[in-house]
Design an enzyme around this catalytic site. Structure first.
Site, short mmCIF file in Angstrom:
data_model
loop_
_atom_site.label_atom_id
_atom_site.label_comp_id
_atom_site.label_asym_id
_atom_site.label_seq_id
_atom_site.Cartn_x
_atom_site.Cartn_y
_atom_site.Cartn_z
N HIS A 226 0.45 -0.77 -0.24
CA HIS A 226 -0.06 0.36 0.24
C HIS A 226 0.66 1.31 -0.14
O HIS A 226 2.42 1.14 0.64
CB HIS A 226 -0.93 0.26 1.22
N HIS A 235 -3.09 -5.49 -6.05
CA HIS A 235 -4.22 -6.29 -5.87
C HIS A 235 -5.38 -6.50 -6.98
O HIS A 235 -6.07 -7.81 -6.75
CB HIS A 235 -4.68 -4.90 -5.09
N HIS A 368 -11.01 4.34 -2.63
CA HIS A 368 -10.29 3.21 -1.16
C HIS A 368 -10.21 2.94 0.41
O HIS A 368 -11.35 2.28 0.25
CB HIS A 368 -9.22 2.42 -2.50
N HIS A 372 -13.49 1.22 2.73
CA HIS A 372 -12.77 0.32 4.47
C HIS A 372 -13.05 0.74 5.22
O HIS A 372 -13.48 -0.06 5.91
CB HIS A 372 -11.03 0.21 3.91
N PHE A 389 -6.09 -3.58 8.03
CA PHE A 389 -5.85 -4.28 6.13
C PHE A 389 -5.00 -5.48 6.47
O PHE A 389 -5.57 -6.56 6.09
CB PHE A 389 -4.25 -3.94 5.97
N HIS A 402 -12.57 -4.57 -4.15
CA HIS A 402 -10.87 -4.02 -5.20
C HIS A 402 -11.23 -4.52 -6.18
O HIS A 402 -10.48 -4.03 -7.49
CB HIS A 402 -9.92 -4.80 -3.88
CU1 C2O Z 1 -4.65 -3.77 0.66
CU2 C2O Z 1 -7.86 -2.54 0.32
O1 C2O Z 1 -6.46 -2.42 0.36
#
Ligand code: C2O
Length: 607
Positions: A226, A235, A368, A372, A389, A402
């Site tokens: 990240h 990802h 993003h 989360h 995470f 994702h």
């Molecule tokens: Cu690796 Cu949305 O995080």
């Protein structure tokens, strides 16, 4: 090194596209009506949705909260940012050359995951309450053989998998999806393809389990996927294998995972498929069920893709327009070049915690992270699952979230805007990770092999992207606010850094040039650059940046031009070091056009 400046970056021509498809109204909005959204050019966009159904306290959401309320009560402000820990470095002006995107280097030093996965150590990591952690910190994969990972070659002529929008999957699809997920959950925990192992991959790659492979005597620092340009490609590969494993388990080579299209009004609630209907039996028996979500955010509550940990209390219509404008900023006005969109360089030997100047990309830092945090349960010790995470991969919705992030990569490149291309540096192209594939084979995969989805055998079912025409609206025009603040507000060069952001901070930043021509603006984009942002890695962090905002009215939102963007991070810690350093960029070219301030010498920046 700390700096904060306004500068011009080479790239992008302004453009808009109208890639739209019509789609049926979301079943989540029970009544149908249309609403108008004002856009920059005073066009109106019409959406066939109703916000009536999005009231917070209707019976349905109460029922759902009861079902989901299986988790211990925690202090409600546990997730709040301790802003005393947020230090902001400002100073110095960078020349445009510093922003050249990825110069191919003769001495490539790509981040490389180790061959030997038994090197992996338990996560140590980003978890403020390790004692009560709901998920395991032992996230290393099983070691099935001593041999080094094989280089993965994309299968040729594979059948195309079409990832559907989660909001409109058919019953037939849902049955298949549930069957595949159930089979994945049923695999023994030590099978690298099991749901638990899949979830642990995320923890291992971002909570300090791996060190970089030894290369040319460079220090073997941790791997962190990240907060840099590894975010999109890592990802993409992660989802790629997750999808193939699910398909293999049900013997369907066309099986595709769904994407949660939170970027479009019809997708702006948790998709119904992830909230099993209690009328159809005990939801907890459904493989898709996850207890660790924020009960305040279950359907039909509209997602806040600029969420900062507090309920905004905006009307549904306002929330949707904030979301669309935030998307516009993160995909267009602040994502003018590869570094702004993907994130900063991160190379072999770089320490992900103190690597000088890592930079987080617009989507990663924006929608993003907000999604989360919005989905994770704020009453859990570590905001499990989505809010941290280490645990995010345990929520099946993670993969749908994702998939949409991944779709943004594809859409960003397809907008037809100059500057919207992948990084070209070898350091990026040759970066590689290690995964188990659907046959339990350990493979090494490279960024260069994942730049396009078609050769990877999948694509996205089309949904419209209304944000592409949702340029925000200025609160004021010709504010002349920078000039009027002179004498009252410090110039950036007079500020002593680091600066603690424990209250509203204002500074004047000199611009590199005024009144640039259209051609000049096409060649170079003006951006606001913040470097040396230090923050406590065990907490959520979010701050917003405003440019030439007239007063301190907190009411300015992403729907308005003066809101330049946000910097946000989920907690993720590394080997007991408390602080992480990062940086962010915000596009100013369109912002200053909107508010008609291109004539000004300086901008007033409010943090
Ligand atoms: Cu690796 Cu949305 O995080």
């Amino acid at each position: 090194m700390a700096s904060f400046s306004s500068a011009a970056v080479p790239s992008a021509a302004p453009a808009t596209t109208n890639k739209t498809n019509t789609l049926p109204p979301s079943p989540l909005f029970s009544k149908t009506s249309s609403h108008r959204f004002k856009t920059h050019a005073n066009q109106t966009l019409r959406f066939k949705i109703s916000c009536n159904a999005a009231a917070n306290d209707d019976d349905k959401s109460l029922n759902n909260s009861e079902i989901l309320n299986l988790t211990p009560k925690r202090s409600p402000d546990m997730q709040n940012v301790d802003r005393r820990n947020l230090l902001l470095g400002i100073g110095g002006l960078y020349g445009a050359a510093n922003y050249m995107t990825s110069i191919p280097s003769a001495f490539a030093a790509p981040i490389t995951a180790p061959d030997n996965i038994s090197d992996c150590i338990a996560a140590n990591a980003g978890i403020s309450d390790k004692k009560d952690a709901a998920r395991t910190l032992a996230c290393c994969p099983p070691v099935l053989s001593e041999s080094a990972p094989k280089r993965f070659v994309l299968p040729k002529g594979a059948v195309t998998r079409v990832r559907p929008a989660a909001q409109r999957v058919t019953d037939e699809y849902l049955a298949k999806y549930n069957e595949a997920l159930q089979k994945m959950r049923d695999l023994p925990d030590d099978d690298p393809r099991s749901f638990k192992q899949q979830a642990m991959i995320h923890c291992a790659y971002c909570n300090g389990s791996y060190r970089q492979k030894e290369q040319d005597g460079k220090p073997r620092k941790e791997i962190q996927i990240h907060n840099s340009w590894l975010f999109f490609p890592f990802h993409r590969w992660y989802l790629y294998f997750y999808e193939r494993i699910l398909g293999k388990l049900i013997d369907d080579p066309k099986f595709a995972i769904p994407y949660w299209n939170w970027d479009s009004p019809t997708g702006m609630t948790i998709p119904a498929m992830f909230e099993p209907d209690p009328a159809k039996g005990d939801p907890r028996k459904n493989p898709i069920f996850n207890a660790y979500r924020d009960a305040k955010h279950l359907p039909p509550v509209v997602v806040d893709i600029d969420y900062n940990g507090k309920e905004r209390g905006a009307s549904c219509i306002d929330q949707i327009s904030i979301n669309l404008a935030a998307m516009y900023k993160q995909m267009i006005s602040s994502a003018t070049d590869p570094i702004s969109f993907f994130g900063g360089e991160y190379k072999a030997g770089d320490d992900p915690v103190n690597m000088g100047s890592p930079l987080i990309g617009s989507i990663e830092s924006g929608c993003h992270t907000a999604v989360h945090r919005w989905v994770g349960n704020s009453r859990m010790p570590n905001n499990e699952d989505m809010g941290n995470f280490y645990s995010a991969g345990y929520d099946p919705i993670f993969y749908a979230h994702h998939a949409n992030v991944d779709r943004m990569w594809k859409i960003w490149k397809g907008l037809g805007i100059k500057g919207h291309h992948d990084p070209t540096s070898e350091d990026w192209l040759e970066a590689s990770y290690v995964f188990y594939d659907e046959n339990k084979e350990l493979v090494r995969v490279y960024n260069k092999d994942c730049v396009d989805t078609e050769p990877m055998g999948y694509e996205y079912e089309t949904s419209r992207i209304p944000w592409s025409r949702n340029r925000p609206i200025p609160r004021t025009k010709k504010p002349k606010i920078a000039a009027r603040s002179a004498g009252r507000v410090r110039k950036v060069e007079d500020v002593k850094f680091p600066l603690k952001v424990d209250r509203i901070v204002k500074v004047l930043v000199k611009r590199p040039a005024r009144n640039r021509s259209k051609e000049e603006k096409e060649k170079e984009k003006e951006i606001l650059f913040m470097d040396g942002i230090r923050f406590d890695s065990e907490t959520f962090v979010k701050f917003d940046v405003y440019v030439d905002d007239k007063d301190d009215e907190p009411a300015t939102t992403a729907a308005e031009s003066e809101f330049a963007g946000s910097f946000a991070q989920l907690p993720h810690n590394h080997t007991d070091k408390m602080f992480i350093t990062s940086a962010a960029r915000f596009g100013l070219t369109e912002l200053l056009e909107d508010i008609e301030a291109e004539d000004d010498d300086s901008v007033l920046v409010t943090i």
